[in-house]
Structure formats: structure tokens, C-alpha cells
Design a protein around this motif. Structure first.
Motif, PDB file in Angstrom:
ATOM      1  N   SER A 126       0.835  -1.197   0.000  1.00  0.00           N
ATOM      2  CA  SER A 126       0.000   0.000   0.000  1.00  0.00           C
ATOM      3  C   SER A 126       0.870   1.248   0.000  1.00  0.00           C
ATOM      4  CB  SER A 126      -0.997   0.013   1.153  1.00  0.00           C
ATOM      5  OG  SER A 126      -1.982   1.003   0.910  1.00  0.00           O
ATOM      6  N   THR A 142      -2.188  -2.158  -3.030  1.00  0.00           N
ATOM      7  CA  THR A 142      -2.884  -2.519  -1.797  1.00  0.00           C
ATOM      8  C   THR A 142      -3.588  -3.868  -1.927  1.00  0.00           C
ATOM      9  OG1 THR A 142      -3.236  -0.177  -1.278  1.00  0.00           O
ATOM     10  CG2 THR A 142      -4.625  -1.767  -0.127  1.00  0.00           C
ATOM     11  N   HIS A 146      -2.274  -7.345  -0.198  1.00  0.00           N
ATOM     12  CA  HIS A 146      -3.131  -8.020   0.780  1.00  0.00           C
ATOM     13  C   HIS A 146      -3.487  -9.430   0.313  1.00  0.00           C
ATOM     14  CE1 HIS A 146      -5.525  -7.986   4.391  1.00  0.00           C
ATOM     15  NE2 HIS A 146      -6.562  -8.429   3.732  1.00  0.00           N
ATOM     16  N   LYS A 149      -0.666 -11.552   1.212  1.00  0.00           N
ATOM     17  CA  LYS A 149      -0.709 -11.794   2.661  1.00  0.00           C
ATOM     18  C   LYS A 149      -1.716 -12.896   2.992  1.00  0.00           C
ATOM     19  CE  LYS A 149      -1.671  -9.629   7.136  1.00  0.00           C
ATOM     20  NZ  LYS A 149      -2.284  -8.483   7.833  1.00  0.00           N
ATOM     21  N   LYS A 150      -2.906 -12.839   2.384  1.00  0.00           N
ATOM     22  CA  LYS A 150      -3.941 -13.844   2.651  1.00  0.00           C
ATOM     23  C   LYS A 150      -3.475 -15.234   2.202  1.00  0.00           C
ATOM     24  CE  LYS A 150      -7.791 -12.890   3.750  1.00  0.00           C
ATOM     25  NZ  LYS A 150      -8.423 -12.849   5.090  1.00  0.00           N
ATOM     26  N   GLY A 161       1.743  -7.306   8.415  1.00  0.00           N
ATOM     27  CA  GLY A 161       1.472  -6.354   7.339  1.00  0.00           C
ATOM     28  C   GLY A 161       2.023  -4.982   7.692  1.00  0.00           C
ATOM     29  N   ASN A 163       2.579  -1.065   6.472  1.00  0.00           N
ATOM     30  CA  ASN A 163       2.223   0.036   5.574  1.00  0.00           C
ATOM     31  C   ASN A 163       3.335   1.072   5.693  1.00  0.00           C
ATOM     32  OD1 ASN A 163       0.962   1.976   4.005  1.00  0.00           O
ATOM     33  ND2 ASN A 163      -1.045   1.661   4.942  1.00  0.00           N
ATOM     34  N   TYR A 250      -9.299   1.449   4.092  1.00  0.00           N
ATOM     35  CA  TYR A 250      -8.863   0.082   4.396  1.00  0.00           C
ATOM     36  C   TYR A 250      -9.997  -0.724   5.031  1.00  0.00           C
ATOM     37  CZ  TYR A 250      -4.127   1.796   3.507  1.00  0.00           C
ATOM     38  OH  TYR A 250      -3.005   2.338   2.933  1.00  0.00           O
ATOM     39  N   ILE A 255      -9.116  -4.539   5.234  1.00  0.00           N
ATOM     40  CA  ILE A 255      -7.667  -4.654   5.373  1.00  0.00           C
ATOM     41  C   ILE A 255      -7.217  -3.970   6.655  1.00  0.00           C
ATOM     42  CG2 ILE A 255      -5.438  -3.912   4.414  1.00  0.00           C
ATOM     43  CD1 ILE A 255      -6.645  -4.203   1.642  1.00  0.00           C
TER      44      ILE A 255
END
Length: 339
Positions: A126, A142, A146, A149-150, A161, A163, A250, A255
Motif C-alpha cells: 500500500s 494494496t 493483501h 498476505k492472505k 502487514g 504500511n 482500508y 484490510i
């Protein structure tokens, strides 16, 4: 299917030992050889026996025939030797029972490779520039970040995570100058990030007519880096306003981040990095600024320190790389999860 492949591997390994004197083939080696036939009429899983000829000193056809004769796995798998291949067909009822049982047992984790268990991965994504609204250009990184990440979480990893906000630089000098000249606290409190953008745009409009504003902005940022208390308070306020606005977006995207620590986290770590660069004799002073000459690589020089002594993106990026390579993540996230 994994369970059946393991059964096949064990049975083949045992069959090699019993059918070919002095020969041995580990289960892991069998697993590496198993493949899925492109023509499903040939079976569900196949073992090409050509690579085994050198080990077992037989033709692939002889090897496949010998292993097919020795093969037996609880009746749920049938083997057939065809032209140097050992083809396996799995009983559909047994396969359905195995799959459904695993689905019910694992629930949402069904299909996870679970190879991330006990491991941690840090994902940086992001990263909008503070004091500017979140726009369509930020959406791609972003969503992709994400998603990655998932996927890691599904594989069993503990995910952090980050930013890494663009929350440092001369733009804050410009914003500080603009706020002092044309801003009002009440307007910012009511209008939020949109009012900050208006001030930033006004600064650039006015600077076209009065270039000295750029010098004032550089001076204010230098003061911020030097620890000027008033500038620091304004900077913190601008960041708080920005993060509050970003979090609304977010939240709509479902998120959350573990840390909003951005570039500013590293500004006080740039000094040691500069010393290391100087000790390595790869920097030089050019027109008052500190640079790394990259002409040997057919690249423009990398500006490390402005002539007024303030840092830039590369300085802070290098500091981040150097510090994170041997820096405790726990210290990082405890230290600055507060703008």
C-alpha cells in the motif's frame, strides 16, 4: 490424492526391495517419479519406469510388469503395466471418502499446504504518501499486497502487514510553510486530508510566482529533521489526519495493518548509514551535496544528502535495508506504531 500417492510410493518401494535383489528405492524417490497422465483413460496416476532401468537393470516393460504383479494397496488402488508405464487407478468411492473426510476435518483450511507453520513473513504494501488522499494508483499495490498476505496466511505463515508510509521528506516542509501562511486549525479539523491537499496545491501555485517559498520549505524540513519541536508537532498532526482517512478506505477493503511505521522511522538512523558509506569510500561531495557516483554502471549519481544536510528517499531506504537486516521486528513495531 496425497494419501493415495503415499500408499503407492510405500508399496512400490517395498516391491522394489522384494522383487529386485540388492535394489532399493526410497519412498521419496518414488514420489518424485509419479505423474498425472494427460490421458485419463490411462489411469489417475502413473509411474514411468524408464528412469528405473539403470537402477534395476531391467527394461521398463519388465520393471512395470514385475511391480504390477507385486502391487497391492488395500484394494482401493489397482495397477496395470502398459508399455513401460505402471498406471494406477483409484477407486472413486475411496477417493471421495478421503477428500470429504479431509474437507470436514480441516474446514476453511482445506487445501492449505501448511508449509508456513512456525514461520513469519513480513509484507510491505500500500504505502501511500502522507497528507495526500488515497487514490486509484494506490489500489493496485494494496489489493495485490493483501492478496499475497492472505495466501501466506492460508499456508500457515504468521504474517505481519507493514504500511511503509511516505511520511518524511521536503513535502512536509512545504506543508508546514503553507499551513503557517494560509491554513487554519479549524479548517483542517473539519476538512481533514482534503484541506491538507488544498494547502499543498496552493503552495505550488504560489511558488511559481515566489520561488523563495521552495527555499523556505527546504529550511522547514531541515528544521524538522533537526528536531524542531513545533515542526514535529505539526508533522505528527498531519500524519494522524492522513492515517485516520486511510483507515476508512482500508476498512471498506477489509484490510488491517500491523504497523504504519514509514520512512520517518529511519530518519534518525541515517547518520550511522552515512558514516558506513563514507568509511566504504563510495561517497563524494558534489556542489555541496553528498552523492554516490554510479557512472561506472552507466547510471546517474545517487543523491544521498542534500547540500542543506537533509536526507532523501535513497538515504532512508538504505537505512531501512541496513537496519532491518539485523533489527528486531518486535522492537520496530513496538517502537513506532504511533505517528
Amino acid at each position: 490424492m496425497k494419501t493415495f500417492k503415499l500408499k503407492i510410493a510405500k508399496t512400490i518401494s517395498d516391491a522394489v526391495t522384494s522383487s529386485f535383489a540388492g535394489a532399493a528405492l526410497a519412498e521419496s524417490e518414488v514420489l518424485d517419479l509419479l505423474e498425472y497422465p494427460t490421458d485419463t483413460s490411462m489411469g489417475d496416476i502413473a509411474l514411468p519406469c524408464f528412469k528405473l532401468s539403470k537402477i534395476l537393470r531391467r527394461s521398463p516393460i519388465q520393471i512395470a510388469a514385475a511391480l504390477a504383479e507385486a502391487f497391492s494397496a488395500e484394494g482401493s488402488i489397482k495397477a496395470e503395466a502398459v508399455n513401460g508405464y505402471l498406471n494406477f487407478r483409484i477407486d472413486s468411492t475411496a477417493l471421495a471418502n478421503e477428500i470429504l473426510g479431509e474437507v470436514f476435518a480441516k474446514g476453511e483450511k482445506y487445501g492449505s499446504p501448511e508449509n508456513g507453520a512456525g514461520k513469519t513473513v513480513v509484507l510491505d504494501y500500500s504505502s501511500p504518501n502522507v497528507a495526500k488522499p488515497f487514490h486509484i494508483g494506490h489500489l493496485g499495490t494494496t489489493v495485490i499486497g493483501h492478496s499475497i498476505k492472505k495466501l501466506h496466511e492460508f499456508a500457515g505463515y504468521k504474517c505481519i502487514g507493514v504500511n511503509h508510509l511516505g511520511d518524511w521528506g521536503t513535502q512536509f516542509g512545504k506543508l508546514i510553510v503553507a499551513y503557517r501562511k494560509w491554513g487554519r486549525k479549524e479548517d483542517i479539523e473539519q476538512g481533514g486530508i482534503d484541506k491538507l491537499v488544498e494547502l499543498y496545491v496552493k503552495f505550488h501555485t504560489e511558488a511559481e510566482a515566489d520561488p523563495t517559498l521552495e527555499d523556505q520549505a527546504r529550511a522547514e524540513f531541515t528544521a524538522l529533521e533537526a528536531g524542531n519541536a513545533e515542526n514535529h508537532e505539526l508533522w505528527k498532526w498531519f500524519i494522524t489526519i492522513s492515517i485516520e482517512e486511510y483507515k476508512k478506505t482500508y476498512a471498506q477493503l477489509d484490510i488491517e495493518f500491523d504497523s504504519y511505521a514509514g520512512e520517518s522511522f529511519y530518519y534518525d538512523k541515517c547518520g550511522p548509514v552515512l558514516e558506513k558509506l563514507k568509511e566504504a569510500a563510495i561517497t563524494k561531495v558534489d556542489a555541496g551535496a553528498t552523492i554516490v557516483d554510479l557512472s561506472d554502471y552507466n547510471m546517474p549519481p545517487c543523491l544521498i544528502l542534500k547540500k542543506d544536510g537533509s536526507t532523501l528517499y535513497p538515504t532512508r531506504d538504505i537505512a531501512a535495508a541496513v537496519n532491518e537486516s539485523g533489527f528486531s521486528l518486535e522492537r520496530r513495531f513496538v517502537a513506532l506504531d504511533k505517528p
